[in-house]
Design an enzyme around this catalytic site. Structure first.
Site, mmCIF file in Angstrom:
data_model
loop_
_atom_site.group_PDB
_atom_site.id
_atom_site.type_symbol
_atom_site.label_atom_id
_atom_site.label_comp_id
_atom_site.label_asym_id
_atom_site.label_seq_id
_atom_site.Cartn_x
_atom_site.Cartn_y
_atom_site.Cartn_z
ATOM 1 N N ARG A 9 0.819 -1.219 0.000
ATOM 2 C CA ARG A 9 0.000 0.000 0.000
ATOM 3 C C ARG A 9 0.848 1.262 0.000
ATOM 4 N NH1 ARG A 9 -4.337 0.039 4.372
ATOM 5 N NH2 ARG A 9 -4.923 1.832 3.136
ATOM 6 N N CYS A 10 2.146 1.131 0.194
ATOM 7 C CA CYS A 10 3.059 2.277 0.264
ATOM 8 C C CYS A 10 3.693 2.527 -1.106
ATOM 9 C CB CYS A 10 4.138 1.988 1.307
ATOM 10 S SG CYS A 10 5.498 3.167 1.312
ATOM 11 N N SER A 11 3.573 3.744 -1.612
ATOM 12 C CA SER A 11 4.113 4.048 -2.940
ATOM 13 C C SER A 11 5.630 3.898 -2.982
ATOM 14 C CB SER A 11 3.705 5.460 -3.379
ATOM 15 O OG SER A 11 4.250 6.438 -2.522
#
Length: 113
Positions: A9-11
């Site tokens: 979920r973390c870019s």
């Protein structure tokens, strides 16, 4: 073998993983929110990262950091908090042999490959 502690979920985590695969590296992906590292693993990560304090590995701007009042806690309490609440761990972490880097920016991991 290269390992990445990854949060899909973390870019920055996604960018770091893409950077590795673009270089032909298929890392061992650890979804650390689902499989949190234990205390011993965190201590090894700190050593490989060259960090002197567990606080350096923490996301101190996370709401949970404030909610748990971790600002004045000792090393032991910080490690316990990261084991119990892995969202507090900075991400992504890439490990190659005895060295590790946090992929912020993603290119920071290139010097250990």
């Amino acid at each position: 073998m290269v390992t990445i502690y990854h949060n899909p979920r973390c870019s920055k985590s996604r960018e770091t993983l893409a950077l590795l695969t673009a270089r032909g590296i298929e890392p061992d992906v650890v979804l650390y929110l689902q499989t949190p590292p234990d205390r011993e693993t965190l201590q090894i990560l700190l050593q490989k990262l060259g960090m002197q304090s567990a606080r350096q590995l923490m996301r101190t701007k996370e709401a949970m950091y404030s909610e748990l009042a971790l600002g004045d806690k000792n090393e032991s309490a910080l490690l316990d908090a990261m084991v119990k609440h892995p969202a507090l761990i900075e991400r992504p972490i890439v490990i190659n042999a005895d060295k590790a880097r946090i992929g912020r920016p993603p290119e920071a991991v290139l010097d250990i490959l």
